[in-house]
Design an enzyme around this catalytic site. Structure first.
Site, PDB file in Angstrom:
ATOM      1  N   ARG A  26       0.835  -1.211   0.000  1.00  0.00           N
ATOM      2  CA  ARG A  26       0.000   0.000   0.000  1.00  0.00           C
ATOM      3  C   ARG A  26       0.866   1.256   0.000  1.00  0.00           C
ATOM      4  NH1 ARG A  26      -2.669  -4.310   1.648  1.00  0.00           N
ATOM      5  NH2 ARG A  26      -4.949  -4.385   1.641  1.00  0.00           N
ATOM      6  N   GLY A  92      -0.868 -11.685  -5.506  1.00  0.00           N
ATOM      7  CA  GLY A  92      -2.298 -11.397  -5.642  1.00  0.00           C
ATOM      8  C   GLY A  92      -2.628  -9.982  -5.214  1.00  0.00           C
ATOM      9  N   ARG A 120      -5.201 -17.882 -10.264  1.00  0.00           N
ATOM     10  CA  ARG A 120      -6.028 -17.371  -9.157  1.00  0.00           C
ATOM     11  C   ARG A 120      -7.197 -16.522  -9.670  1.00  0.00           C
ATOM     12  NH1 ARG A 120      -2.103 -15.288  -4.575  1.00  0.00           N
ATOM     13  NH2 ARG A 120      -4.084 -15.084  -3.503  1.00  0.00           N
ATOM     14  N   ASP A 310      -4.142 -15.497   6.867  1.00  0.00           N
ATOM     15  CA  ASP A 310      -2.830 -15.952   6.394  1.00  0.00           C
ATOM     16  C   ASP A 310      -2.107 -16.821   7.426  1.00  0.00           C
ATOM     17  OD1 ASP A 310      -3.186 -14.673   3.998  1.00  0.00           O
ATOM     18  OD2 ASP A 310      -2.121 -12.864   4.595  1.00  0.00           O
ATOM     19  N   LYS A 337      -5.612 -19.300  -2.322  1.00  0.00           N
ATOM     20  CA  LYS A 337      -4.385 -18.539  -2.031  1.00  0.00           C
ATOM     21  C   LYS A 337      -3.259 -19.027  -2.950  1.00  0.00           C
ATOM     22  CE  LYS A 337      -6.260 -16.028   1.182  1.00  0.00           C
ATOM     23  NZ  LYS A 337      -6.472 -14.590   0.996  1.00  0.00           N
ATOM     24  N   ARG A 341      -4.392 -24.032   0.290  1.00  0.00           N
ATOM     25  CA  ARG A 341      -3.716 -24.194   1.590  1.00  0.00           C
ATOM     26  C   ARG A 341      -4.399 -25.223   2.484  1.00  0.00           C
ATOM     27  NH1 ARG A 341      -1.862 -17.912   2.539  1.00  0.00           N
ATOM     28  NH2 ARG A 341       0.046 -18.109   1.309  1.00  0.00           N
ATOM     29  N   ARG A 384       4.085 -19.517   2.722  1.00  0.00           N
ATOM     30  CA  ARG A 384       3.580 -19.794   4.073  1.00  0.00           C
ATOM     31  C   ARG A 384       3.550 -21.304   4.371  1.00  0.00           C
ATOM     32  NH1 ARG A 384       2.531 -14.610   5.385  1.00  0.00           N
ATOM     33  NH2 ARG A 384       1.336 -13.395   3.897  1.00  0.00           N
TER      34      ARG A 384
HETATM   35  C1  S3P Z   1      -4.101  -9.152   1.745  1.00  0.00           C
HETATM   36  C2  S3P Z   1      -5.339  -9.625   2.021  1.00  0.00           C
HETATM   37  C3  S3P Z   1      -5.643 -11.046   2.243  1.00  0.00           C
HETATM   38  C4  S3P Z   1      -4.381 -11.846   2.504  1.00  0.00           C
HETATM   39  C5  S3P Z   1      -3.275 -11.499   1.578  1.00  0.00           C
HETATM   40  C6  S3P Z   1      -2.934 -10.024   1.669  1.00  0.00           C
HETATM   41  C7  S3P Z   1      -3.925  -7.692   1.548  1.00  0.00           C
HETATM   42  O1  S3P Z   1      -6.293 -11.557   1.102  1.00  0.00           O
HETATM   43  O2  S3P Z   1      -4.663 -13.230   2.409  1.00  0.00           O
HETATM   44  O3  S3P Z   1      -2.108 -12.240   1.906  1.00  0.00           O
HETATM   45  O4  S3P Z   1      -2.779  -7.202   1.608  1.00  0.00           O
HETATM   46  O5  S3P Z   1      -4.929  -7.009   1.336  1.00  0.00           O
HETATM   47  P1  S3P Z   1      -7.899 -11.415   0.939  1.00  0.00           P
HETATM   48  O6  S3P Z   1      -8.223 -10.036   1.273  1.00  0.00           O
HETATM   49  O7  S3P Z   1      -8.196 -11.748  -0.477  1.00  0.00           O
HETATM   50  O8  S3P Z   1      -8.451 -12.426   1.894  1.00  0.00           O
END
Ligand code: S3P
Length: 425
Positions: A26, A92, A120, A310, A337, A341, A384
């Site tokens: 971010r 992702g 994904r 996570d 994920k 997982r 992980r």
């Molecule tokens: C994340 C949100 C989560 C998490 C990922 C990082 C983020 O995913 O599993 O590792 O930084 O916003 P989801 O929001 O899709 O559950």
């Protein structure tokens, strides 16, 4: 890189956990939207965050490294049309958040990723962005995806999924859309985007599980990033399950939307102390002391799931050492994920000697079981899973071999060095 993990006699000492991956993504992306200069201190050096850093450079930002821990992002010339397709690597978060930024620009571009990321699901962000007017070309909602930048309109979106990635994607699109953009989710997911938007001067309101953003210009303010509780989780569980352990982990983010693991482990009888709470860049942090504990089983379901999504693989490792049954439910999104997982954790912990079964939306683990080891573990291209297996290896009777352990570099390249500093053999 394949590694061998040997039984440990305990973990002792104190470490500082590297920067939070979610917050680093971010910080890099939001800095790119400021049209100014932002100093980011203590950023994650994991490959995922480096994918985001490379993309904002492709979009016109220049980066100046001040030292190992600090860099300046100059976004004066951003955001402009990239000359090449944007490589999201394994990440992702990069993909889904960037889609929110790019959908409302006045240029077209293309996102792609590695083999695992290309499988994904992206419909979760494409569908609501299309309601805002966005235009995409894709095959079955998977990467590679072409984005035809266009003007967006705010929407009031009710998400079937509690997801910080989907929420952040829409809030980023909302920064640049006409009117207000609202996102409501069934349970509250991590709120780093909301906190950083507020910190950078965006117009944003939160009420329960609903967040609303209005068209806003983010201001260039310096950002200091706390340690990653998702990385700390591996050390917390390692200390809890390895007899004679007593460690302190410094500078860990304990934002309530991320700290479900602390609540669950405490309910399992874990000896965890939270010390010296403080705030940096709008996020709460603390030092965490953890001692070996006799754990007991628990049930994990509902609203707490997004607060520890996570950490489920490493919580499953803890559960193998807890007296009684641990049931994990409502976690079906774990199958989407970096790997599935649920199946990966079941398959690999079973090899070590755990009593563990999978359900469609979770796991059932019966403890306490002595783990035998003496086997080869697969990582499924998933950092992980790799680190969870490593921690389990510390209490196995016989050494284990973990294949392709380099996947750890996705979020935590410092993992082995930090572990080696604490472990006693
Ligand atoms: C994340 C949100 C989560 C998490 C990922 C990082 C983020 O995913 O599993 O590792 O930084 O916003 P989801 O929001 O899709 O559950």
């Amino acid at each position: 890189m394949d590694i061998i993990v040997n039984k440990s006699k305990g973990l002792n000492g104190s470490i500082e956990i590297p920067a939070d991956k979610s917050i680093t993504h971010r910080a890099f992306m939001f800095a790119a939207l400021t049209k100014g200069k932002v100093k980011v201190s203590n950023f994650s050096k994991g490959a995922d965050c480096m994918s985001t850093l490379k993309i904002i450079q492709d979009l016109g930002c220049s980066i100046e490294y001040l030292n190992e821990k600090e860099l300046i992002i100059n976004a004066k010339d951003a955001i402009k049309k990239p000359q090449i397709p944007l490589d999201c690597g394994n990440s992702g978060t990069t993909t889904r958040l960037m889609m929110g930024i790019l959908a409302g620009q006045n240029f077209n571009c293309k996102l792609f990723g590695d083999q695992s990321l290309s499988k994904r699901p992206m419909k979760r962000v494409i569908a609501p962005l299309e309601l805002m007017g966005a235009k995409f070309f894709h095959n079955d909602y998977k990467l590679p995806i072409e984005i035809n930048g266009t003007k967006l309109n705010g929407i009031d979106y009710n998400s079937p999924l509690a997801s910080a990635q989907v929420k952040s994607c829409l809030l980023l699109a909302g920064l640049n859309a006409e009117g207000k953009t609202s996102f409501t989710e069934p349970y509250k997911s991590r709120n780093h985007t909301e906190l950083m938007f507020e910190y950078m001067g965006a117009t944003i309101e939160t009420s329960g599980n609903k967040v609303t953003v209005s068209k806003s210009q983010l201001k260039p303010v310096d950002i200091n990033i706390c340690g990653d509780i998702s990385s700390a989780a591996f050390f917390i569980v390692a200390a809890l399950i390895t007899p004679n352990s007593d460690i302190i982990i410094r500078n860990v983010g304990i934002n309530e939307t991320r700290s479900g693991i602390l609540d669950i482990l405490k309910s399992m009888n874990a000896n965890i102390e939270i010390l010296d709470k403080r705030i940096i860049s709008n996020e709460e942090i603390a030092d965490i002391r953890v001692k070996y504990s006799e754990l007991k089983g628990t049930t994990i379901q509902g609203a707490i799931i997004p607060r520890l999504i996570d950490e489920i693989p490493i919580i499953a490792v803890a559960a193998t050492q807890a007296q009684g049954t641990t049931i994990i439910k409502d976690a079906q999104d774990l199958r989407n994920k970096e790997a599935d997982r649920i199946t990966a954790v079941k398959t690999e912990l079973k090899k070590l000697g755990a009593d563990i079964e999978e359900t469609p939306d979770g796991l059932i683990i019966n403890g306490k079981k002595e783990l035998f080891g003496d086997c080869e573990i697969e990582c499924y291209h998933d950092h992980r899973i790799a680190m969870s297996a490593y921690v389990a290896g510390l209490i196995c009777k016989k050494p284990i071999k973990i294949n392709e352990f380099q996947w750890v570099d996705i979020s935590f390249p410092e993992f082995l060095n930090l572990m080696n500093g604490l472990i006693i053999y």
